[in-house]
Enzyme design. Sequence first.
Site, PDB file in Angstrom:
ATOM      1  N   MET A   1       0.842  -1.196   0.000  1.00 17.96           N
ATOM      2  CA  MET A   1       0.000   0.000   0.000  1.00 17.96           C
ATOM      3  C   MET A   1       0.879   1.249   0.000  1.00 17.96           C
ATOM      4  SD  MET A   1      -3.387  -0.935   2.152  1.00 17.96           S
ATOM      5  CE  MET A   1      -2.701  -0.740   3.790  1.00 17.96           C
TER       6      MET A   1
ATOM      7  N   ALA B   1       4.211   3.754   1.116  1.00 15.58           N
ATOM      8  CA  ALA B   1       4.948   4.132   2.332  1.00 15.58           C
ATOM      9  C   ALA B   1       5.990   3.045   2.611  1.00 15.58           C
ATOM     10  CB  ALA B   1       4.001   4.342   3.511  1.00 15.58           C
TER      11      ALA B   1
ATOM     12  N   GLY C   1      11.111  -3.385   5.291  1.00 18.73           N
ATOM     13  CA  GLY C   1      10.339  -4.636   5.246  1.00 18.73           C
ATOM     14  C   GLY C   1       9.839  -4.904   3.831  1.00 18.73           C
ATOM     15  N   HIS C   2       9.253  -3.876   3.207  1.00 24.54           N
ATOM     16  CA  HIS C   2       8.784  -4.043   1.823  1.00 24.54           C
ATOM     17  C   HIS C   2       9.964  -4.331   0.895  1.00 24.54           C
ATOM     18  CE1 HIS C   2       5.679  -1.079   3.409  1.00 24.54           C
ATOM     19  NE2 HIS C   2       4.924  -2.084   3.007  1.00 24.54           N
TER      20      HIS C   2
ATOM     21  N   GLU D   1       5.667 -11.579   6.956  1.00 28.29           N
ATOM     22  CA  GLU D   1       5.106 -12.367   8.068  1.00 28.29           C
ATOM     23  C   GLU D   1       4.594 -11.467   9.181  1.00 28.29           C
ATOM     24  OE1 GLU D   1       8.020 -15.170   9.403  1.00 28.29           O
ATOM     25  OE2 GLU D   1       7.537 -16.586   7.784  1.00 28.29           O
TER      26      GLU D   1
ATOM     27  N   ASP E   1       2.250  -9.338   9.130  1.00 27.66           N
ATOM     28  CA  ASP E   1       0.787  -9.494   9.109  1.00 27.66           C
ATOM     29  C   ASP E   1       0.518 -10.987   8.972  1.00 27.66           C
ATOM     30  OD1 ASP E   1      -0.736  -6.716   8.734  1.00 27.66           O
ATOM     31  OD2 ASP E   1       1.231  -6.613   7.804  1.00 27.66           O
TER      32      ASP E   1
HETATM   33  O1  PAF Z   1      -0.079  -5.783   3.902  1.00 31.24           O
HETATM   34  C1  PAF Z   1      -0.443  -4.844   3.158  1.00 31.24           C
HETATM   35  O2  PAF Z   1       0.279  -3.867   2.920  1.00 31.24           O
HETATM   36  C2  PAF Z   1      -1.828  -4.905   2.545  1.00 31.24           C
HETATM   37  O3  PAF Z   1      -2.752  -5.465   3.416  1.00 31.24           O
HETATM   38  C3  PAF Z   1      -1.851  -5.604   1.165  1.00 31.24           C
HETATM   39  C4  PAF Z   1      -1.448  -7.060   1.275  1.00 31.24           C
HETATM   40  C5  PAF Z   1      -0.917  -4.893   0.211  1.00 31.24           C
HETATM   41  C6  PAF Z   1      -3.262  -5.557   0.587  1.00 31.24           C
HETATM   42  O4  PAF Z   1      -3.725  -4.259   0.429  1.00 31.24           O
END
Ligand code: PAF
Length: 271
Positions: free
Chosen positions: A31, A33, A37-38, A149, A151
């Site tokens: 999403m 930002a 981690g991303h 992980e 989430d």
């Molecule tokens: O974990 C997130 O950033 C969101 O829940 C996702 C998986 C991109 C879905 O909008």
Amino acid sequence: MVHKIKTVEELRAWREPLWPQGKTLSFVPTMGALHEGHLSLVREGMKQTDICLPYIFLNPKQFSAHEDLEKYPNTLEADLEKLENLGITHVYVPEPQEIYPENFQTTVNVAGIAKPLEGEHRPDFLNGVTTIVCKMLLQCLPEIALFGEKDFQQLQVIKRMVTDLNIPVEIQGVPTVRDENGLALSSRNVYLSDDDYKIACQLNVIMNEVAQGQLDELDALHKLLEVGFDKVDYCTARNSETFAIENPNRVLAAVWLNGTRLIDNIEMQQH
Ligand code: PAF
């Protein structure tokens, strides 16, 4: 410059030729930002496949009316720069009307494991996630899709959905990235003041005490409130497949601090 793919049609036109070329594709849903981690998901995707396609889409359907959709950080230009620095060439950045056109009426709803914990406290969250992730996977049909992980329930619910709906994509979880004080990285950490941050770092410490059997759940609840959290949605040992209290092997927690909700989870040591 990283190329922005903006429509489903453009995505499919870009994706389809990769099959006859024998090029494998990984997909990293986000999403925006973006934090380390991303970026760890993107690095992992790049390692495992020929091409990695991140997407950035702030999904309104996973926020309830009173939640933080309006203030969720939007850092698109900086995000694109971070991805470009990793060697990413294309990013999928559809507008909301492309994803949810007028008259959109479908929700993807996993029962069972989506009901406790996050399902109880954020009634629109997991359905919103499964709806968007299902759509995105079907639009892109990557070989693999990577999720953090951090989430953890989200990850397991997505795995369940992909299995149940026979979506031909492998879902991979990637370990949570933490800062030097053990705080799990999250786009929402930018909401924390310096004082909040010190309290937030206690979350992982207390969860570890639960994981090691030094604190039971009630003691953990009291300790979380004592160190300064305002509210505890849950801090509980659960089974990582069923999310039932039987056969626990993971501690999961969601807490509130000055209007910010933090979640985390850790594996329990098996005795
Ligand atoms: O974990 C997130 O950033 C969101 O829940 C996702 C998986 C991109 C879905 O909008």
